[in-house]
Motif scaffolding. Structure first.
Motif, short mmCIF file in Angstrom:
data_model
loop_
_atom_site.label_atom_id
_atom_site.label_comp_id
_atom_site.label_asym_id
_atom_site.label_seq_id
_atom_site.Cartn_x
_atom_site.Cartn_y
_atom_site.Cartn_z
N ARG A 517 1.11 -1.28 -0.11
CA ARG A 517 0.19 -0.07 -0.23
C ARG A 517 1.18 1.30 -0.02
NH1 ARG A 517 -2.78 0.17 6.00
NH2 ARG A 517 -0.85 -0.43 7.48
N TYR A 518 0.31 2.24 -0.63
CA TYR A 518 1.29 3.40 -1.06
C TYR A 518 0.02 4.55 -0.22
CZ TYR A 518 3.58 0.55 -4.22
OH TYR A 518 3.86 -0.94 -4.79
N PRO A 519 0.20 5.05 1.34
CA PRO A 519 -0.50 6.06 1.37
C PRO A 519 -0.34 7.07 0.85
CG PRO A 519 1.05 4.94 3.06
CD PRO A 519 1.55 4.31 2.33
N SER A 520 0.30 8.23 -0.09
CA SER A 520 0.46 9.06 -1.32
C SER A 520 1.76 8.01 -1.71
CB SER A 520 0.77 10.12 -0.04
OG SER A 520 0.06 10.45 0.68
N VAL A 521 0.93 8.18 -2.36
CA VAL A 521 2.06 7.36 -4.21
C VAL A 521 3.12 8.22 -4.30
CG1 VAL A 521 0.06 6.46 -5.79
CG2 VAL A 521 0.44 8.48 -6.01
N PRO A 522 4.23 8.48 -4.48
CA PRO A 522 6.03 9.08 -4.99
C PRO A 522 5.76 9.77 -6.00
CG PRO A 522 5.97 6.93 -5.40
CD PRO A 522 4.37 7.06 -4.43
N ALA A 523 6.01 10.74 -7.27
CA ALA A 523 6.27 11.89 -8.16
C ALA A 523 6.50 10.26 -8.78
CB ALA A 523 7.22 12.30 -7.96
N ASP A 524 7.37 8.76 -9.18
CA ASP A 524 7.71 8.32 -10.59
C ASP A 524 6.63 7.14 -9.66
OD1 ASP A 524 8.30 6.68 -12.16
OD2 ASP A 524 10.71 6.74 -11.23
N PHE A 525 5.83 6.63 -9.80
CA PHE A 525 5.10 6.31 -8.56
C PHE A 525 5.26 4.85 -9.75
CE2 PHE A 525 0.46 4.15 -8.45
CZ PHE A 525 0.74 3.34 -6.91
N ALA A 526 4.94 4.56 -11.21
CA ALA A 526 4.84 4.12 -12.17
C ALA A 526 6.29 3.30 -12.34
CB ALA A 526 4.62 4.26 -13.73
N GLY A 527 7.53 3.94 -12.20
CA GLY A 527 8.52 3.02 -11.83
C GLY A 527 8.75 2.59 -10.99
N VAL A 528 8.33 2.94 -9.33
CA VAL A 528 8.35 2.49 -7.88
C VAL A 528 7.01 0.82 -7.62
CG1 VAL A 528 7.36 3.16 -5.55
CG2 VAL A 528 8.35 4.64 -6.48
N LEU A 529 6.12 1.09 -9.03
CA LEU A 529 4.88 0.46 -8.67
C LEU A 529 5.99 -1.41 -9.76
CD1 LEU A 529 2.48 -1.53 -8.44
CD2 LEU A 529 1.35 -0.20 -10.15
N GLY A 530 6.70 -0.89 -10.64
CA GLY A 530 7.34 -1.61 -11.31
C GLY A 530 8.49 -2.41 -10.20
N LYS A 531 9.27 -1.78 -10.12
CA LYS A 531 10.16 -2.31 -9.46
C LYS A 531 9.04 -3.20 -8.63
CE LYS A 531 14.11 -1.02 -6.63
NZ LYS A 531 15.01 -0.04 -5.46
N ASP A 532 8.89 -2.68 -7.23
CA ASP A 532 8.20 -3.24 -5.91
C ASP A 532 7.58 -4.94 -6.92
OD1 ASP A 532 8.96 -1.55 -4.13
OD2 ASP A 532 6.59 -0.42 -4.09
N LEU A 533 6.79 -4.62 -7.91
CA LEU A 533 6.13 -5.67 -8.74
C LEU A 533 7.19 -7.05 -8.97
CD1 LEU A 533 3.35 -4.60 -11.05
CD2 LEU A 533 3.08 -5.91 -9.36
N ARG A 534 8.38 -6.29 -9.30
CA ARG A 534 9.38 -7.04 -10.13
C ARG A 534 9.83 -8.55 -8.19
NH1 ARG A 534 10.17 -3.04 -13.00
NH2 ARG A 534 12.27 -2.41 -12.00
N ARG A 535 9.87 -7.62 -7.13
CA ARG A 535 9.92 -8.02 -5.94
C ARG A 535 9.09 -8.84 -5.36
NH1 ARG A 535 11.00 -3.15 -2.16
NH2 ARG A 535 10.89 -4.98 -0.13
N LEU A 536 7.92 -8.97 -6.23
CA LEU A 536 6.44 -9.46 -5.91
C LEU A 536 6.83 -10.61 -6.12
CD1 LEU A 536 3.70 -6.78 -4.63
CD2 LEU A 536 4.93 -8.15 -2.86
#
Length: 541
Positions: A517-536
Protein backbone atom coordinates in the motif's frame (compact mmCIF):
# COMPACT_ATOMS: atom_id res chain seq x y z
CA UNK A 1 9.84 -15.96 -20.75
CA UNK A 2 7.37 -18.78 -20.26
CA UNK A 3 8.37 -22.27 -19.20
CA UNK A 4 8.97 -24.35 -22.32
CA UNK A 5 6.23 -26.87 -23.09
CA UNK A 6 8.68 -29.01 -25.06
CA UNK A 7 8.43 -32.60 -23.88
CA UNK A 8 5.57 -31.83 -21.47
CA UNK A 9 2.12 -33.40 -21.59
CA UNK A 10 0.59 -30.55 -19.59
CA UNK A 11 1.76 -27.51 -17.67
CA UNK A 12 0.56 -28.61 -14.22
CA UNK A 13 -0.43 -32.12 -13.14
CA UNK A 14 -2.78 -32.30 -10.16
CA UNK A 15 -2.82 -35.53 -8.17
CA UNK A 16 -6.28 -35.83 -6.65
CA UNK A 17 -9.63 -34.74 -8.05
CA UNK A 18 -11.53 -33.92 -4.88
CA UNK A 19 -12.87 -30.39 -4.31
CA UNK A 20 -9.45 -28.85 -3.60
CA UNK A 21 -7.80 -30.40 -6.66
CA UNK A 22 -10.68 -29.38 -8.91
CA UNK A 23 -10.73 -25.80 -7.61
CA UNK A 24 -6.97 -25.61 -8.19
CA UNK A 25 -7.45 -26.71 -11.81
CA UNK A 26 -10.22 -24.15 -12.38
CA UNK A 27 -8.16 -21.34 -10.86
CA UNK A 28 -5.18 -22.23 -13.05
CA UNK A 29 -7.43 -22.29 -16.11
CA UNK A 30 -8.40 -18.65 -15.45
CA UNK A 31 -4.74 -17.79 -16.08
CA UNK A 32 -4.72 -19.89 -19.24
CA UNK A 33 -2.60 -22.59 -17.59
CA UNK A 34 -3.31 -26.13 -18.79
CA UNK A 35 -3.62 -28.87 -16.18
CA UNK A 36 -4.31 -32.59 -15.99
CA UNK A 37 -6.14 -33.95 -12.93
CA UNK A 38 -5.49 -37.59 -11.97
CA UNK A 39 -8.23 -38.97 -9.73
CA UNK A 40 -8.35 -42.60 -8.61
CA UNK A 41 -12.13 -42.62 -8.02
CA UNK A 42 -14.53 -42.84 -10.91
CA UNK A 43 -17.43 -41.32 -8.96
CA UNK A 44 -17.61 -38.98 -5.96
CA UNK A 45 -18.08 -40.60 -2.56
CA UNK A 46 -21.75 -40.85 -1.50
CA UNK A 47 -20.79 -39.79 2.04
CA UNK A 48 -21.45 -36.08 2.71
CA UNK A 49 -18.03 -35.55 4.38
CA UNK A 50 -17.29 -31.79 4.48
CA UNK A 51 -20.32 -29.53 4.52
CA UNK A 52 -19.63 -25.96 5.68
CA UNK A 53 -18.37 -23.50 3.06
CA UNK A 54 -17.07 -20.25 4.56
CA UNK A 55 -17.49 -16.85 2.93
CA UNK A 56 -13.90 -16.83 1.51
CA UNK A 57 -14.54 -20.24 -0.06
CA UNK A 58 -17.78 -18.97 -1.58
CA UNK A 59 -15.89 -15.92 -2.86
CA UNK A 60 -13.49 -18.24 -4.68
CA UNK A 61 -16.38 -20.21 -6.17
CA UNK A 62 -18.08 -16.95 -7.15
CA UNK A 63 -14.92 -15.82 -8.95
CA UNK A 64 -15.14 -19.05 -10.98
CA UNK A 65 -18.76 -18.35 -11.90
CA UNK A 66 -20.03 -21.19 -9.71
CA UNK A 67 -21.76 -19.44 -6.81
CA UNK A 68 -25.26 -19.84 -8.21
CA UNK A 69 -24.75 -23.53 -9.00
CA UNK A 70 -23.28 -24.23 -5.57
CA UNK A 71 -26.12 -22.46 -3.80
CA UNK A 72 -28.61 -24.48 -5.84
CA UNK A 73 -26.92 -27.65 -4.54
CA UNK A 74 -26.61 -26.33 -0.98
CA UNK A 75 -29.05 -26.91 1.87
CA UNK A 76 -31.42 -23.97 2.36
CA UNK A 77 -31.81 -22.36 5.77
CA UNK A 78 -35.33 -23.82 5.91
CA UNK A 79 -33.70 -27.25 6.17
CA UNK A 80 -30.73 -26.53 8.43
CA UNK A 81 -32.25 -23.86 10.66
CA UNK A 82 -30.08 -21.47 12.64
CA UNK A 83 -29.81 -23.46 15.85
CA UNK A 84 -27.91 -26.24 17.57
CA UNK A 85 -30.09 -28.91 19.17
CA UNK A 86 -29.25 -30.78 22.38
CA UNK A 87 -31.27 -33.70 23.67
CA UNK A 88 -31.34 -37.36 24.62
CA UNK A 89 -33.09 -38.07 21.33
CA UNK A 90 -34.68 -36.23 18.44
CA UNK A 91 -38.07 -36.65 20.14
CA UNK A 92 -36.89 -35.70 23.65
CA UNK A 93 -39.58 -33.49 25.23
CA UNK A 94 -36.89 -31.76 27.31
CA UNK A 95 -34.65 -30.77 24.39
CA UNK A 96 -32.79 -27.46 24.23
CA UNK A 97 -31.85 -25.33 21.25
CA UNK A 98 -29.07 -22.77 21.08
CA UNK A 99 -29.25 -19.97 18.52
CA UNK A 100 -26.24 -19.91 16.24
CA UNK A 101 -24.09 -16.83 16.53
CA UNK A 102 -24.70 -14.25 13.82
CA UNK A 103 -21.66 -12.03 14.14
CA UNK A 104 -22.36 -8.40 13.26
CA UNK A 105 -18.99 -8.39 11.52
CA UNK A 106 -19.97 -11.15 9.08
CA UNK A 107 -21.60 -8.80 6.58
CA UNK A 108 -18.71 -6.38 7.10
CA UNK A 109 -16.24 -9.10 6.15
CA UNK A 110 -17.65 -10.24 2.80
CA UNK A 111 -20.34 -9.58 0.23
CA UNK A 112 -20.83 -13.34 -0.08
CA UNK A 113 -22.68 -15.44 2.48
CA UNK A 114 -21.39 -18.85 3.62
CA UNK A 115 -23.28 -22.00 2.66
CA UNK A 116 -23.96 -25.55 3.80
CA UNK A 117 -23.17 -27.72 0.80
CA UNK A 118 -22.06 -31.27 1.53
CA UNK A 119 -19.11 -32.63 -0.41
CA UNK A 120 -21.19 -35.24 -2.22
CA UNK A 121 -23.26 -32.36 -3.68
CA UNK A 122 -20.37 -29.91 -4.23
CA UNK A 123 -18.07 -32.29 -6.06
CA UNK A 124 -20.43 -33.01 -8.99
CA UNK A 125 -20.78 -29.23 -9.53
CA UNK A 126 -17.00 -28.90 -9.70
CA UNK A 127 -16.60 -31.94 -11.97
CA UNK A 128 -19.15 -30.53 -14.39
CA UNK A 129 -17.32 -27.21 -14.43
CA UNK A 130 -13.97 -28.89 -15.03
CA UNK A 131 -15.33 -31.00 -17.88
CA UNK A 132 -16.58 -27.79 -19.49
CA UNK A 133 -13.17 -26.10 -19.22
CA UNK A 134 -10.90 -26.81 -22.24
CA UNK A 135 -7.71 -26.05 -20.28
CA UNK A 136 -8.39 -28.92 -17.84
CA UNK A 137 -8.20 -32.66 -18.52
CA UNK A 138 -9.83 -34.81 -15.84
CA UNK A 139 -8.80 -38.48 -15.82
CA UNK A 140 -10.84 -40.58 -13.39
CA UNK A 141 -9.93 -44.11 -12.38
CA UNK A 142 -6.27 -43.05 -12.61
CA UNK A 143 -4.13 -44.56 -9.87
CA UNK A 144 -0.87 -42.66 -9.28
CA UNK A 145 2.10 -44.98 -8.84
CA UNK A 146 5.07 -42.58 -8.71
CA UNK A 147 6.00 -38.91 -8.47
CA UNK A 148 9.49 -37.79 -9.46
CA UNK A 149 10.35 -34.07 -9.30
CA UNK A 150 13.26 -33.26 -11.60
CA UNK A 151 15.25 -30.09 -12.23
CA UNK A 152 13.04 -28.91 -15.09
CA UNK A 153 9.82 -30.92 -14.70
CA UNK A 154 7.84 -33.45 -12.69
CA UNK A 155 7.06 -36.94 -13.94
CA UNK A 156 3.99 -38.63 -12.50
CA UNK A 157 3.41 -42.30 -13.17
CA UNK A 158 -0.15 -43.60 -13.20
CA UNK A 159 -2.28 -46.40 -14.55
CA UNK A 160 -5.94 -46.87 -15.22
CA UNK A 161 -7.51 -49.11 -12.65
CA UNK A 162 -6.58 -52.69 -13.42
CA UNK A 163 -4.55 -51.76 -16.51
CA UNK A 164 -0.86 -52.39 -17.17
CA UNK A 165 1.56 -51.04 -18.16
CA UNK A 166 1.21 -47.60 -16.66
CA UNK A 167 1.68 -44.18 -18.21
CA UNK A 168 3.72 -41.11 -17.32
CA UNK A 169 2.42 -37.53 -17.24
CA UNK A 170 5.14 -34.90 -17.62
CA UNK A 171 4.46 -31.38 -16.34
CA UNK A 172 6.30 -28.25 -15.28
CA UNK A 173 4.78 -28.50 -11.78
CA UNK A 174 2.78 -30.97 -9.71
CA UNK A 175 0.11 -30.20 -7.12
CA UNK A 176 -0.52 -32.93 -4.55
CA UNK A 177 -4.22 -32.72 -3.64
CA UNK A 178 -4.72 -36.41 -2.91
CA UNK A 179 -5.74 -36.27 0.73
CA UNK A 180 -4.44 -37.29 4.12
CA UNK A 181 -2.83 -40.49 2.81
CA UNK A 182 -1.21 -38.66 -0.11
CA UNK A 183 0.69 -40.93 -2.48
CA UNK A 184 2.43 -37.89 -3.97
CA UNK A 185 3.60 -36.63 -0.56
CA UNK A 186 4.88 -40.03 0.47
CA UNK A 187 6.63 -40.51 -2.88
CA UNK A 188 8.95 -37.58 -2.16
CA UNK A 189 9.47 -38.49 1.50
CA UNK A 190 7.64 -35.60 3.18
CA UNK A 191 6.57 -36.69 6.65
CA UNK A 192 3.54 -35.66 8.67
CA UNK A 193 3.66 -34.64 12.32
CA UNK A 194 2.60 -37.17 14.91
CA UNK A 195 -1.20 -37.27 15.11
CA UNK A 196 -3.12 -36.13 18.14
CA UNK A 197 -6.08 -38.50 18.22
CA UNK A 198 -9.18 -36.92 19.67
CA UNK A 199 -12.08 -39.31 19.04
CA UNK A 200 -13.15 -42.49 17.27
CA UNK A 201 -16.26 -42.23 15.14
CA UNK A 202 -18.64 -44.05 12.83
CA UNK A 203 -20.42 -42.13 10.08
CA UNK A 204 -23.81 -43.66 9.32
CA UNK A 205 -25.52 -42.38 6.18
CA UNK A 206 -29.20 -43.27 6.24
CA UNK A 207 -32.56 -42.43 4.72
CA UNK A 208 -35.66 -41.68 6.75
CA UNK A 209 -38.55 -39.23 6.75
CA UNK A 210 -37.76 -37.10 9.83
CA UNK A 211 -39.99 -34.15 8.98
CA UNK A 212 -42.83 -35.27 11.31
CA UNK A 213 -40.34 -35.29 14.23
CA UNK A 214 -38.81 -31.86 13.67
CA UNK A 215 -41.55 -29.21 13.91
CA UNK A 216 -40.12 -26.59 16.33
CA UNK A 217 -36.73 -28.28 16.68
CA UNK A 218 -35.22 -27.94 13.20
CA UNK A 219 -31.47 -27.24 13.54
CA UNK A 220 -28.14 -27.29 11.71
CA UNK A 221 -26.69 -29.98 14.00
CA UNK A 222 -28.43 -32.24 16.53
CA UNK A 223 -26.28 -33.30 19.51
CA UNK A 224 -27.85 -36.49 20.85
CA UNK A 225 -27.15 -38.89 23.74
CA UNK A 226 -29.60 -41.68 24.35
CA UNK A 227 -27.45 -43.23 27.09
CA UNK A 228 -26.45 -46.14 24.87
CA UNK A 229 -25.62 -44.15 21.74
CA UNK A 230 -23.94 -40.76 21.56
CA UNK A 231 -23.14 -38.48 18.61
CA UNK A 232 -24.50 -35.79 16.32
CA UNK A 233 -26.99 -35.80 13.46
CA UNK A 234 -26.80 -33.58 10.36
CA UNK A 235 -29.11 -33.12 7.37
CA UNK A 236 -27.73 -34.60 4.14
CA UNK A 237 -29.73 -33.78 1.01
CA UNK A 238 -32.42 -31.61 2.56
CA UNK A 239 -35.05 -34.30 2.14
CA UNK A 240 -34.74 -37.91 3.33
CA UNK A 241 -30.97 -38.39 3.58
CA UNK A 242 -29.20 -37.83 6.92
CA UNK A 243 -25.77 -38.43 8.43
CA UNK A 244 -25.37 -39.58 12.01
CA UNK A 245 -21.86 -39.46 13.41
CA UNK A 246 -21.73 -41.93 16.27
CA UNK A 247 -18.91 -41.24 18.72
CA UNK A 248 -17.30 -44.54 19.66
CA UNK A 249 -15.17 -43.49 22.62
CA UNK A 250 -15.51 -45.11 26.03
CA UNK A 251 -18.54 -47.39 26.37
CA UNK A 252 -19.79 -46.38 22.91
CA UNK A 253 -17.46 -48.60 20.88
CA UNK A 254 -19.40 -51.48 19.24
CA UNK A 255 -17.64 -54.52 17.84
CA UNK A 256 -19.39 -54.51 14.47
CA UNK A 257 -20.71 -52.04 11.91
CA UNK A 258 -23.29 -54.26 10.23
CA UNK A 259 -26.42 -52.70 8.78
CA UNK A 260 -28.75 -53.87 11.54
CA UNK A 261 -26.55 -52.52 14.33
CA UNK A 262 -26.14 -49.16 12.57
CA UNK A 263 -29.89 -48.89 12.02
CA UNK A 264 -30.48 -49.71 15.69
CA UNK A 265 -28.03 -46.97 16.75
CA UNK A 266 -29.90 -44.43 14.64
CA UNK A 267 -33.30 -45.53 15.97
CA UNK A 268 -32.08 -45.07 19.56
CA UNK A 269 -31.17 -41.40 19.01
CA UNK A 270 -34.31 -40.70 16.98
CA UNK A 271 -36.42 -41.82 19.93
CA UNK A 272 -39.70 -43.67 20.33
CA UNK A 273 -42.08 -43.58 17.41
CA UNK A 274 -39.39 -42.81 14.89
CA UNK A 275 -39.80 -43.67 11.20
CA UNK A 276 -38.26 -46.67 9.40
CA UNK A 277 -34.51 -46.29 8.85
CA UNK A 278 -32.60 -47.48 5.78
CA UNK A 279 -28.78 -47.49 6.09
CA UNK A 280 -27.08 -46.34 2.85
CA UNK A 281 -23.41 -46.41 3.84
CA UNK A 282 -21.11 -46.26 6.85
CA UNK A 283 -17.47 -45.51 7.51
CA UNK A 284 -15.28 -45.48 10.61
CA UNK A 285 -12.87 -42.60 11.08
CA UNK A 286 -10.55 -41.26 13.74
CA UNK A 287 -10.39 -37.57 14.52
CA UNK A 288 -6.78 -36.44 14.11
CA UNK A 289 -4.93 -33.25 13.27
CA UNK A 290 -1.54 -33.32 11.53
CA UNK A 291 0.82 -31.00 9.67
CA UNK A 292 3.29 -31.82 6.89
CA UNK A 293 6.90 -30.97 7.73
CA UNK A 294 7.15 -29.20 4.36
CA UNK A 295 4.54 -28.02 1.88
CA UNK A 296 6.64 -28.73 -1.15
CA UNK A 297 9.60 -30.47 -2.73
CA UNK A 298 11.14 -28.80 -5.76
CA UNK A 299 8.40 -28.58 -8.37
CA UNK A 300 5.83 -30.30 -6.15
CA UNK A 301 3.47 -28.39 -3.83
CA UNK A 302 1.03 -29.85 -1.30
CA UNK A 303 -2.50 -28.52 -0.83
CA UNK A 304 -5.49 -29.54 1.25
CA UNK A 305 -5.36 -32.67 3.37
CA UNK A 306 -2.10 -33.71 1.72
CA UNK A 307 -0.52 -30.78 3.58
CA UNK A 308 -2.59 -30.62 6.77
CA UNK A 309 -5.39 -32.53 8.43
CA UNK A 310 -7.96 -31.11 10.83
CA UNK A 311 -10.93 -32.87 12.36
CA UNK A 312 -14.33 -32.66 10.63
CA UNK A 313 -15.77 -31.28 13.86
CA UNK A 314 -14.06 -27.93 13.26
CA UNK A 315 -15.79 -27.54 9.88
CA UNK A 316 -12.75 -25.79 8.42
CA UNK A 317 -10.76 -28.49 6.59
CA UNK A 318 -12.20 -28.11 3.07
CA UNK A 319 -12.08 -24.33 3.39
CA UNK A 320 -8.44 -24.42 4.46
CA UNK A 321 -7.68 -26.43 1.32
CA UNK A 322 -9.55 -24.05 -0.98
CA UNK A 323 -7.51 -21.14 0.40
CA UNK A 324 -4.37 -23.20 -0.29
CA UNK A 325 -5.54 -23.45 -3.89
CA UNK A 326 -6.20 -19.70 -4.10
CA UNK A 327 -2.68 -19.01 -2.83
CA UNK A 328 -0.86 -21.61 -4.92
CA UNK A 329 -2.65 -21.16 -8.25
CA UNK A 330 -1.54 -17.62 -9.04
CA UNK A 331 2.03 -18.36 -7.98
CA UNK A 332 2.22 -21.48 -10.13
CA UNK A 333 0.71 -19.48 -13.00
CA UNK A 334 3.49 -16.91 -12.57
CA UNK A 335 6.13 -19.62 -12.71
CA UNK A 336 4.59 -21.36 -15.73
CA UNK A 337 3.87 -18.17 -17.67
CA UNK A 338 7.28 -16.71 -16.96
CA UNK A 339 6.58 -13.61 -14.86
CA UNK A 340 7.18 -15.32 -11.50
CA UNK A 341 10.45 -16.64 -10.12
CA UNK A 342 11.31 -19.55 -7.82
CA UNK A 343 10.92 -17.37 -4.73
CA UNK A 344 7.26 -16.79 -5.61
CA UNK A 345 6.46 -20.51 -5.56
CA UNK A 346 8.48 -20.95 -2.34
CA UNK A 347 6.41 -18.24 -0.66
CA UNK A 348 3.41 -20.58 -0.85
CA UNK A 349 4.85 -22.81 1.87
CA UNK A 350 5.91 -19.88 4.05
CA UNK A 351 2.43 -18.38 3.98
CA UNK A 352 0.13 -21.35 4.07
CA UNK A 353 2.02 -23.55 6.52
CA UNK A 354 1.83 -20.82 9.18
CA UNK A 355 -1.95 -20.52 8.68
CA UNK A 356 -2.36 -24.31 8.80
CA UNK A 357 -0.35 -24.55 12.04
CA UNK A 358 -2.57 -21.94 13.69
CA UNK A 359 -5.73 -23.65 12.42
CA UNK A 360 -4.57 -27.04 13.72
CA UNK A 361 -3.84 -25.56 17.16
CA UNK A 362 -7.36 -24.13 17.30
CA UNK A 363 -8.87 -27.34 15.95
CA UNK A 364 -7.23 -29.33 18.74
CA UNK A 365 -8.56 -26.88 21.31
CA UNK A 366 -12.06 -27.18 19.86
CA UNK A 367 -11.89 -30.96 20.01
CA UNK A 368 -10.66 -30.90 23.60
CA UNK A 369 -13.62 -28.69 24.45
CA UNK A 370 -16.08 -30.87 22.54
CA UNK A 371 -14.85 -34.26 23.71
CA UNK A 372 -17.66 -35.66 25.87
CA UNK A 373 -17.18 -36.32 29.54
CA UNK A 374 -19.47 -37.93 32.04
CA UNK A 375 -22.69 -36.00 32.63
CA UNK A 376 -22.95 -34.52 36.15
CA UNK A 377 -25.36 -36.42 38.43
CA UNK A 378 -27.75 -33.47 38.66
CA UNK A 379 -28.01 -32.94 34.91
CA UNK A 380 -31.68 -32.37 34.19
CA UNK A 381 -31.26 -30.65 30.85
CA UNK A 382 -31.82 -33.66 28.64
CA UNK A 383 -28.38 -33.28 27.10
CA UNK A 384 -26.58 -36.25 28.64
CA UNK A 385 -22.88 -36.16 27.98
CA UNK A 386 -23.29 -33.09 25.74
CA UNK A 387 -24.12 -30.85 28.70
CA UNK A 388 -20.61 -29.42 29.01
CA UNK A 389 -20.49 -28.63 25.27
CA UNK A 390 -23.77 -26.72 25.43
CA UNK A 391 -22.01 -24.08 27.48
CA UNK A 392 -19.04 -23.76 25.09
CA UNK A 393 -20.74 -24.04 21.71
CA UNK A 394 -20.94 -20.37 20.82
CA UNK A 395 -17.43 -19.72 22.10
CA UNK A 396 -15.84 -22.36 19.85
CA UNK A 397 -18.15 -21.84 16.86
CA UNK A 398 -17.52 -18.10 16.64
CA UNK A 399 -14.41 -18.32 14.46
CA UNK A 400 -14.52 -15.14 12.39
CA UNK A 401 -10.89 -14.37 13.21
CA UNK A 402 -9.76 -17.78 12.03
CA UNK A 403 -11.74 -17.46 8.79
CA UNK A 404 -10.93 -13.84 7.88
CA UNK A 405 -8.19 -12.59 10.19
CA UNK A 406 -5.01 -14.45 9.28
CA UNK A 407 -2.27 -12.63 7.41
CA UNK A 408 0.83 -13.48 5.39
CA UNK A 409 4.45 -12.50 5.92
CA UNK A 410 6.72 -13.54 3.05
CA UNK A 411 8.61 -12.27 0.01
CA UNK A 412 5.24 -12.02 -1.77
CA UNK A 413 4.26 -9.16 0.55
CA UNK A 414 5.92 -5.73 0.85
CA UNK A 415 5.68 -4.72 4.54
CA UNK A 416 5.26 -1.06 5.39
CA UNK A 417 6.40 -1.18 9.00
CA UNK A 418 2.92 -0.86 10.48
CA UNK A 419 1.86 -3.17 13.34
CA UNK A 420 -1.07 -5.59 13.03
CA UNK A 421 -4.36 -4.43 14.56
CA UNK A 422 -4.96 -5.01 18.24
CA UNK A 423 -7.25 -7.99 18.84
CA UNK A 424 -7.91 -9.63 22.20
CA UNK A 425 -9.60 -12.61 20.53
CA UNK A 426 -7.79 -13.38 17.24
CA UNK A 427 -9.67 -16.70 16.91
CA UNK A 428 -13.18 -15.40 17.44
CA UNK A 429 -13.18 -11.84 16.13
CA UNK A 430 -12.03 -10.23 12.90
CA UNK A 431 -10.63 -6.70 12.64
CA UNK A 432 -10.55 -5.49 8.99
CA UNK A 433 -7.14 -4.10 8.15
CA UNK A 434 -5.47 -2.82 4.97
CA UNK A 435 -1.99 -3.68 6.23
CA UNK A 436 0.13 -5.60 3.66
CA UNK A 437 -0.36 -9.35 4.04
CA UNK A 438 -3.89 -9.08 5.40
CA UNK A 439 -7.10 -9.88 3.59
CA UNK A 440 -8.22 -6.80 1.65
CA UNK A 441 -11.06 -5.33 3.74
CA UNK A 442 -14.49 -5.72 2.21
CA UNK A 443 -16.50 -2.73 1.07
CA UNK A 444 -18.60 -1.89 -1.97
CA UNK A 445 -16.68 0.55 -4.14
CA UNK A 446 -18.10 3.08 -6.56
CA UNK A 447 -15.64 3.24 -9.43
CA UNK A 448 -14.97 6.24 -11.63
CA UNK A 449 -16.89 4.40 -14.34
CA UNK A 450 -20.02 4.55 -12.16
CA UNK A 451 -20.08 0.81 -11.41
CA UNK A 452 -20.67 -0.30 -7.81
CA UNK A 453 -18.65 -3.43 -7.07
CA UNK A 454 -17.64 -5.37 -3.93
CA UNK A 455 -13.85 -5.38 -3.62
CA UNK A 456 -13.61 -9.16 -4.05
CA UNK A 457 -15.41 -9.01 -7.41
CA UNK A 458 -12.49 -7.03 -8.83
CA UNK A 459 -10.01 -9.87 -8.40
CA UNK A 460 -9.08 -12.18 -11.23
CA UNK A 461 -6.04 -13.52 -13.07
CA UNK A 462 -4.10 -10.34 -12.30
CA UNK A 463 -3.05 -7.96 -9.54
CA UNK A 464 -5.58 -5.25 -8.67
CA UNK A 465 -4.50 -1.65 -8.11
CA UNK A 466 -6.99 0.62 -6.33
CA UNK A 467 -6.27 4.33 -6.70
CA UNK A 468 -8.08 7.43 -5.56
CA UNK A 469 -7.07 10.76 -7.05
CA UNK A 470 -4.03 9.36 -8.84
CA UNK A 471 -3.93 7.36 -12.06
CA UNK A 472 -0.84 5.41 -13.09
CA UNK A 473 0.58 3.41 -15.95
CA UNK A 474 1.16 -0.23 -15.06
CA UNK A 475 3.41 -2.96 -16.48
CA UNK A 476 2.09 -5.75 -18.68
CA UNK A 477 3.83 -8.51 -16.69
CA UNK A 478 2.74 -9.46 -14.18
CA UNK A 479 -0.73 -8.39 -15.27
CA UNK A 480 -2.28 -5.53 -13.29
CA UNK A 481 -5.67 -3.87 -13.64
CA UNK A 482 -6.16 -0.35 -12.31
CA UNK A 483 -9.48 0.71 -10.79
CA UNK A 484 -9.99 4.37 -9.94
CA UNK A 485 -12.29 4.61 -6.93
CA UNK A 486 -14.71 7.53 -6.61
CA UNK A 487 -16.24 6.50 -3.27
CA UNK A 488 -17.39 3.55 -1.19
CA UNK A 489 -20.73 2.46 0.23
CA UNK A 490 -22.44 5.08 2.45
CA UNK A 491 -20.77 5.46 5.83
CA UNK A 492 -17.45 4.03 4.61
CA UNK A 493 -14.30 5.93 3.74
CA UNK A 494 -12.41 3.38 1.69
CA UNK A 495 -9.10 5.24 2.00
CA UNK A 496 -9.40 5.26 5.79
CA UNK A 497 -10.35 1.57 5.76
CA UNK A 498 -7.19 0.80 3.78
CA UNK A 499 -4.97 3.24 5.66
CA UNK A 500 -4.08 5.56 2.78
CA UNK A 501 -4.59 9.22 1.86
CA UNK A 502 -6.89 10.44 -0.92
CA UNK A 503 -3.97 10.29 -3.36
CA UNK A 504 -2.80 6.89 -2.15
CA UNK A 505 -3.04 3.44 -3.71
CA UNK A 506 -3.39 -0.20 -2.70
CA UNK A 507 -2.02 -3.18 -4.60
CA UNK A 508 -4.00 -6.38 -4.03
CA UNK A 509 -2.78 -9.84 -4.98
CA UNK A 510 -4.85 -12.25 -7.09
CA UNK A 511 -5.79 -14.17 -3.92
CA UNK A 512 -7.31 -11.07 -2.30
CA UNK A 513 -4.53 -10.23 0.16
CA UNK A 514 -2.90 -6.81 0.20
CA UNK A 515 0.50 -6.95 -1.48
CA UNK A 516 1.54 -3.34 -0.86
CA UNK A 517 0.00 0.00 0.00
CA UNK A 518 1.10 3.52 -0.78
CA UNK A 519 -0.30 6.10 1.69
CA UNK A 520 0.56 8.80 -0.86
CA UNK A 521 1.95 7.82 -4.22
CA UNK A 522 5.44 9.07 -5.15
CA UNK A 523 6.09 11.23 -8.20
CA UNK A 524 7.50 8.32 -10.22
CA UNK A 525 4.78 5.91 -9.16
CA UNK A 526 4.91 3.86 -12.36
CA UNK A 527 8.61 3.18 -11.84
CA UNK A 528 8.17 2.42 -8.14
CA UNK A 529 5.23 0.11 -8.84
CA UNK A 530 7.16 -1.80 -11.52
CA UNK A 531 10.10 -2.32 -9.17
CA UNK A 532 7.81 -3.46 -6.33
CA UNK A 533 5.99 -5.90 -8.57
CA UNK A 534 9.28 -7.46 -9.64
CA UNK A 535 10.22 -7.92 -6.00
CA UNK A 536 6.84 -9.45 -5.19
CA UNK A 537 7.03 -12.05 -7.95
CA UNK A 538 10.64 -13.02 -7.44
CA UNK A 539 12.75 -10.46 -9.33
CA UNK A 540 11.95 -11.89 -12.78
CA UNK A 541 12.72 -9.32 -15.49
Amino acid sequence: MTVSDEGLDTQVVIVGGGPVGLVTALLLARWGVRSTVLERRTEPSPLPRARALTAPTMEALRSLGLERRVRAAALPVEVTGRHYYFGRSLTDPDFRRLARSRSSRLTEASAVAPAICTQDRLEPVLRTAVRGTPAVTLLTGAEVTSVEPRADRVEVGYRSRGARPGRVCRAAYCVAADGAHSVAREAVGIRMSEPEETSHNLNILFEADLDPLLADRRSAIYFLDSGEVHGYLMPGDGARRWLFNQILDGPYRPATDDTDRCADAVRRVLGPGGPPVSVVDRQRWTGVSRLAERFGEGRLVLVGDAAHVVTPFSGIGLNLGVQDACNAAWKLAGAVLGWGGPALVRSYEVERRAVAAWTIAEDRETMRAARPSGAPPDDQAGMGRWGHWYGRMLERRNDQGLVFGYHYDSTAVLPDGSPPPSNDDPFGSYVPCGRPGHRAPHTVLELASGARVPVADLYGPRFTLLVGDTASAVPDRPPVRVHQVASAEPGTDWTQLYGIAKDGAVLIRPDGHVAARYPSVPADFAGVLGKDLRRLVGEVR
